[in-house]
Design an enzyme around this catalytic site. Sequence first.
Site, PDB file in Angstrom:
ATOM      1  N   GLY A 276      23.677  86.217   9.082  1.00  0.00           N
ATOM      2  CA  GLY A 276      25.054  86.337   8.931  1.00  0.00           C
ATOM      3  C   GLY A 276      26.003  85.886   9.970  1.00  0.00           C
ATOM      4  O   GLY A 276      25.428  85.714  11.348  1.00  0.00           O
ATOM      5  N   THR A 277      27.277  85.907   9.829  1.00  0.00           N
ATOM      6  CA  THR A 277      28.223  85.568  10.800  1.00  0.00           C
ATOM      7  C   THR A 277      28.305  86.345  12.015  1.00  0.00           C
ATOM      8  O   THR A 277      28.248  85.856  13.292  1.00  0.00           O
ATOM      9  CB  THR A 277      29.593  85.604  10.316  1.00  0.00           C
ATOM     10  OG1 THR A 277      29.564  84.627   9.161  1.00  0.00           O
ATOM     11  CG2 THR A 277      30.562  85.054  11.300  1.00  0.00           C
TER      12      THR A 277
ATOM     13  N   CYS B  13      37.810  95.028  12.646  1.00  0.00           N
ATOM     14  CA  CYS B  13      38.243  94.237  13.625  1.00  0.00           C
ATOM     15  C   CYS B  13      39.823  94.174  14.009  1.00  0.00           C
ATOM     16  O   CYS B  13      40.140  93.985  15.244  1.00  0.00           O
ATOM     17  CB  CYS B  13      37.897  92.698  13.244  1.00  0.00           C
ATOM     18  SG  CYS B  13      38.184  92.390  11.536  1.00  0.00           S
TER      19      CYS B  13
ATOM     20  N   HIS C  48      42.382  87.417  15.475  1.00  0.00           N
ATOM     21  CA  HIS C  48      43.550  88.010  14.552  1.00  0.00           C
ATOM     22  C   HIS C  48      44.783  88.405  15.267  1.00  0.00           C
ATOM     23  O   HIS C  48      44.695  89.043  16.702  1.00  0.00           O
ATOM     24  CB  HIS C  48      42.891  89.513  13.965  1.00  0.00           C
ATOM     25  CG  HIS C  48      41.803  89.433  13.138  1.00  0.00           C
ATOM     26  ND1 HIS C  48      41.419  88.325  12.402  1.00  0.00           N
ATOM     27  CD2 HIS C  48      40.896  90.335  12.515  1.00  0.00           C
ATOM     28  CE1 HIS C  48      40.640  88.417  11.590  1.00  0.00           C
ATOM     29  NE2 HIS C  48      40.029  89.760  11.696  1.00  0.00           N
TER      30      HIS C  48
END
Length: 369
Positions: free
Chosen positions: A16-17, A156, A258
């Site tokens: 996965g990422t 995150c 972000h």
Amino acid sequence: MEDTRRINVGILGATGTVGQRFITLLSTHPWFVIHKLGASPRSAGKLYPKAANWKQVTPIPSAVREMVVHECKPEHFADCAIIFSGLDSDVAGDIENAFRKAELAVFSNAKNYRRDPNVPLIVPLVNPSHLSIIAQQQALHSPPLSKGFIVTNANCSTTGIVIPLAALEKAFGPLEQVIATTMQAISGGGYPGVPSLDILDNIVPFISGEEEKIEWETLKILGGLTEDDQGRKQFDMHARSPLRVSASCNRVPVIDGHTACVSVRFARRPPPSPQQVREALGAYTADALTLGAPSAPVHTISVHEEPDRPQPRLDRYFQEGAGVSVGRVRQCQVLDIKFVVLANNVSIGAATSSIINAELAVLRGVVQG
């Protein structure tokens, strides 16, 4: 003197990422050696390049090109000292618990155990002292554990916000109110993430569960540890100095990084000036750096003087994404101070945090290296 320790680690959710980011970072790590890879049953038995839809900007590291992917079962990882979990929350809970029961040290990026009163929720540039609750987690487990435990890192977006908040509390005392509006990258939703026709030329003003995570995770991270009447450690959740946090979260057409616009009110009056805040943010040094964690950034917080920074495209990979960038520090006409913070959500917001948490556990003797 050169540190020659070599510690075998396993990666769950390796295709996965977040798992790919773990592989990228760990392939050149001075201590940790990628020893086993885990993923879903449909990937098990395949060579990693055949199992993974690789989405990183660098090629698949040679260290894993000939590795076979295993199912995420503890028996395949028994010779690993540390397990990094990049599993999706839909499956992470039972799998991570099974690895803990098998006496393996699990450093998780998933949300499943963040609310557990005996599991530390650690942003390594803020609260590594919370590792001290691991002994209690092991003792209260049934049956008691000697080596197995779970440590989680934060959401995150929480991570990027809480680092400058911690610096401000250290310099100026408790905060009373925090208002944060996030502009979150599409990589935060995993792959394939938000459909292109939903995010291009658009902003999506809703990310399921995200606002609640920021609002309560911030309290657990900043609140410290106390003891109850029976001598058991518990998270203070900022009860001794109440902090109210209000978050609004938006998905924006940015790949990584972000951004958050944050306003704060200090308990002490008068509040610090913008210049005092800039100086305090720039001077903040994380314990992870002073303890010698090799992945800790030299500059925990990079303070920008330019009026239009930080920006994701320009600043997200500074220090390999391990620190945060803050700019536009100025007075707030409603609270006291407002600023903009940028964090790389797939680095310090995910894999890098777990890696530094594991480094701190080794340095503090929680994991034997």
